[in-house]
Enzyme design. Structure first.
Site, PDB file in Angstrom:
ATOM      1  N   ASP A   1      -4.250  72.050 -57.590  1.00  0.00           N
ATOM      2  CA  ASP A   1      -3.605  71.604 -58.822  1.00  0.00           C
ATOM      3  C   ASP A   1      -3.471  72.755 -59.819  1.00  0.00           C
ATOM      4  OD1 ASP A   1      -2.761  69.150 -60.335  1.00  0.00           O
ATOM      5  OD2 ASP A   1      -4.351  69.798 -61.694  1.00  0.00           O
TER       6      ASP A   1
ATOM      7  N   GLU B   1       0.225  74.096 -55.995  1.00  0.00           N
ATOM      8  CA  GLU B   1       1.090  73.420 -56.956  1.00  0.00           C
ATOM      9  C   GLU B   1       1.266  74.396 -58.109  1.00  0.00           C
ATOM     10  OE1 GLU B   1       1.838  70.267 -60.347  1.00  0.00           O
ATOM     11  OE2 GLU B   1       0.070  71.496 -60.181  1.00  0.00           O
TER      12      GLU B   1
HETATM   13  O1  ISL Z   1       2.103  73.939 -65.634  1.00  0.00           O
HETATM   14  C1  ISL Z   1       3.056  73.234 -65.794  1.00  0.00           C
HETATM   15  C2  ISL Z   1       4.177  73.693 -66.570  1.00  0.00           C
HETATM   16  O2  ISL Z   1       4.151  75.009 -66.766  1.00  0.00           O
HETATM   17  C3  ISL Z   1       3.097  71.869 -65.283  1.00  0.00           C
HETATM   18  O3  ISL Z   1       4.289  71.661 -64.649  1.00  0.00           O
HETATM   19  C4  ISL Z   1       1.952  71.611 -64.385  1.00  0.00           C
HETATM   20  O4  ISL Z   1       2.000  72.435 -63.267  1.00  0.00           O
HETATM   21  C5  ISL Z   1       1.898  70.210 -63.940  1.00  0.00           C
HETATM   22  O5  ISL Z   1       1.966  69.341 -65.012  1.00  0.00           O
HETATM   23  C6  ISL Z   1       0.580  70.051 -63.251  1.00  0.00           C
HETATM   24  O6  ISL Z   1       0.461  68.777 -62.717  1.00  0.00           O
HETATM   25  C7  ISL Z   1      -0.756  68.549 -62.094  1.00  0.00           C
HETATM   26  O7  ISL Z   1      -1.841  68.708 -62.994  1.00  0.00           O
HETATM   27  C8  ISL Z   1      -1.882  67.806 -64.072  1.00  0.00           C
HETATM   28  C9  ISL Z   1      -1.741  66.365 -63.615  1.00  0.00           C
HETATM   29  O8  ISL Z   1      -1.526  65.530 -64.720  1.00  0.00           O
HETATM   30  C10 ISL Z   1      -0.597  66.196 -62.629  1.00  0.00           C
HETATM   31  O9  ISL Z   1      -0.546  64.883 -62.178  1.00  0.00           O
HETATM   32  C11 ISL Z   1      -0.808  67.171 -61.530  1.00  0.00           C
HETATM   33  O10 ISL Z   1       0.136  67.062 -60.508  1.00  0.00           O
HETATM   34  C12 ISL Z   1      -3.202  68.006 -64.734  1.00  0.00           C
HETATM   35  O11 ISL Z   1      -4.229  68.005 -63.789  1.00  0.00           O
END
Ligand code: ISL
Length: 595
Positions: free
Chosen positions: A227, A311
């Site tokens: 994540d 991710e």
């Molecule tokens: O970092 C971002 C933008 O620069 C976001 O796109 C980020 O990568 C994204 O929101 C991350 O999502 C993940 O982590 C979050 C969670 O709420 C999401 O569901 C998860 O997929 C926090 O843990």
């Protein structure tokens, strides 16, 4: 280049092809070509009857996934958590939240999945913990200057009395990225106030996460989805930044959308000069890569090609490719592809850029159209600006055209599964589910809805419990009929049992596509663009060959004629066939065999 597979019939040699991707990237690891199905545990299947999905519910439905024909599942977090961000706020990385079951339930799930030939990837959330994690509680109790606070990002405030946040960063969910505690210090949280960011300069943080990796590897998991993989290390000094801390937008900055040729073509890996993506001082810092090199070494001590998937909302694609260099992670979600508009030229550009960038580091490309953070692709493609990416859809927003979105969504999926590399599916897309676009605002739970001051509807609309049985209460999601979010009544038509065995249903189309993809090894194949199908307008048509399969997506108004003699293998909707002539209608993808 393996061009021998590209010119197998007289019909296709009549057109010209442009090979892009060499088949047979080094190694035969499963993740190079796997189709991986994302399970969002609270919304997949509920066994306990409380209306929230759980691990036993998943185990009981794994047959569905084996029959679907995927290779692996990725489970979003099921760990101990106060659920301030639906489990992405972890209080104990080594246990299961009672909401979802027990560690024994996890073991049973893993055993059943492996018995069915399905690999299992779990989610790791290393950027932040929950505020209920033992470390954060200790940090709060120990006070300023303590060793306990060093594991997080505590700072003194700015201004004469320290009453201002240490810098101007904002949270991804909206509002300030800093919260002040009673003793006057501030702590950083790139997400919700209940998700304090860890200090990745701290050796204990590093060793703890390596131990967490080993804990799950010892249990037998096949990999981890990491994540916010681009966020753990922050620029020294935490300088102010005037950019937007947000998911990659559907703007001209995202190369896929409008085909920003410069961004796509940025092959030098520097990336910063394009201004694309999330290059603030909190994202995509050089220091994250050392963490992944260390994790790669941990995984390498285990058998079975365990994998790490990033991710990381990072652009351009050459910059993203740095996360999957040979000694780092194995896959990275291709969000540039996800954010690309429904436009033939833009799709071709982003696919080419993706394959070139990943080929450049010897990694597979990891295609994705939907997940638990974005509006479902069937709904995005039904918007007037097809493929744009609103941050949730509510009852007073533009409502997607559901039939058009489904038609395009199925075409987009078939195009995706026809590409070489790995692909991720999000639960429910095999049913063609749309976003819940009229959810009662009072029921919303996503912290983004609250922290944005209701400016963003947030992600609840893609997280609605799955419909399994058309005639049962709660569409069979739970034995009691309870569902933590309501399902639209129209979902009866999407229920799995309403589509099972029905020729041409979305479910059967996915099953056929996955079977053919596996039988013909399209995941390890290669791509060559078909530059000119007779009579087809290149600005309206995406046409490629992977092995001996011709993949044609028609985004235009005029039907596209396939070369004579090809054999249709799968189509995303009915095609017009008249004797030897096959016509691909508008918003349809067809796979046809050329040999
Ligand atoms: O970092 C971002 C933008 O620069 C976001 O796109 C980020 O990568 C994204 O929101 C991350 O999502 C993940 O982590 C979050 C969670 O709420 C999401 O569901 C998860 O997929 C926090 O843990």
């Amino acid at each position: 280049m393996t061009s021998d597979a590209l010119v197998t019939t007289p019909d296709l040699t009549a057109t010209s092809t442009t090979p892009v991707h060499a088949a047979g990237a080094p190694g035969a690891e499963w993740w190079r070509h796997a189709v991986i199905y994302q399970i969002y545990p609270r919304s997949f299947a509920d066994a306990s009857g409380d209306g929230i999905g759980d691990l036993p519910g998943i185990t009981a439905r794994l047959d569905h996934l084996a029959a679907l024909g995927v290779d692996a599942v990725w489970l979003s977090p099921f760990y101990t958590s106060p659920q301030a961000d639906a489990g992405y706020d972890v209080a104990d990385y080594r246990d299961v939240d009672p909401l979802f079951g027990t560690l024994a339930d996890f073991d049973a799930l893993l055993e059943r999945a492996h018995g069915l030939g399905l690999r299992v990837i779990v989610d790791l959330v290393p950027n932040h913990t929950s505020d209920e994690h033992a470390w954060f509680r200790a940090a709060m109790a120990a006070g300023p200057g303590s060793a306990e606070r060093e594991r997080y990002m505590f700072r003194e405030g700015a201004g004469e009395d320290g009453s201002l946040p240490p810098n101007n960063w904002t949270s991804v969910f909206g509002g300030p990225a800093w919260t002040r505690v009673e003793d006057g210090q501030w702590y950083l949280h790139l997400f919700d106030t209940r998700q304090p960011d860890l200090n990745w300069e701290h050796p204990e943080v590093r060793s703890e996460f390596e131990a967490v990796l080993r804990f799950w590897l010892d249990k037998g998991v096949d990999g981890f989805r990491i994540d916010v993989a681009h966020g753990m290390v922050k620029e020294q000094g935490l300088p102010d930044w005037d950019g937007t801390v947000a998911m990659v937008e559907g703007t001209e900055e995202a190369p896929g959308d409008h085909g920003d040729a410069d961004a796509v073509a940025d092959q030098d890996g520097a990336g910063a000069s394009t201004g694309a993506g999330n290059r603030g001082p909190m994202f995509d810092q050089e220091g994250v890569h050392e963490i992944y090199r260390a994790w790669n070494r941990v995984l390498a001590t285990y058998d079975g090609d365990r994998a790490l998937v990033a991710e990381a909302w990072v652009e351009p694609l050459t910059r993203l490719a740095r996360y999957v260099r040979p000694d780092e992670m194995h896959q990275a979600f291709n969000f540039s592809y996800l954010t690309t508009r429904w436009d033939a030229a833009a799709l071709r550009r982003v696919v080419t850029a993706s394959l070139e960038a990943s080929d450049g580091v010897g990694a597979p490309t990891t295609w994705v159209l939907s997940n638990h953070d974005v509006v479902r692709h069937t709904s995005r493609l039904g918007l007037a600006d097809a493929g744009s990416r609103p941050k949730g859809i509510g009852h007073d927003d533009e409502q997607p055209d559901e039939a058009l979105g489904l038609r395009r969504g199925r075409a987009a999926t078939l195009l995706t599964l026809g590409l070489p590399g790995s692909a991720y599916l999000y639960q429910g897309e095999e049913l063609g589910l749309p976003e819940h676009t009229a959810l009662d605002d009072d029921l919303r739970q996503d912290p983004a809805w609250f922290r944005s001051g209701h400016a963003e509807r947030g992600r609840d609309g893609c997280r609605v419990p799955l419909p399994w049985a058309a005639q049962r209460p709660g569409f069979g999601f739970s034995p009691t009929g309870a569902t933590w979010l309501p399902q639209p009544a129209s979902w009866a038509a999407y229920a799995a049992d309403a589509q099972d065995g029905v020729p041409g249903s979305t479910l059967e189309t996915y099953r056929t596509a996955l079977r053919v993809r596996r039988e013909l090894d399209l995941g390890t194949g290669s791509l060559a663009w078909v530059d000119g199908l007779e009579g087809a307008d290149p600005s309206q048509v995406v046409a490629l060959v992977n092995r001996d399969v011709l993949v044609v997506t028609n985004l235009g108004d005029t039907p596209v004629r396939l070369p004579a003699g090809v054999q249709v293998l799968v189509a995303s909707a009915a095609v017009d066939a008249d004797g030897e002539t096959v016509l691909v209608p508008t918003d349809v993808t067809v796979w046809a065999r050329t040999a």
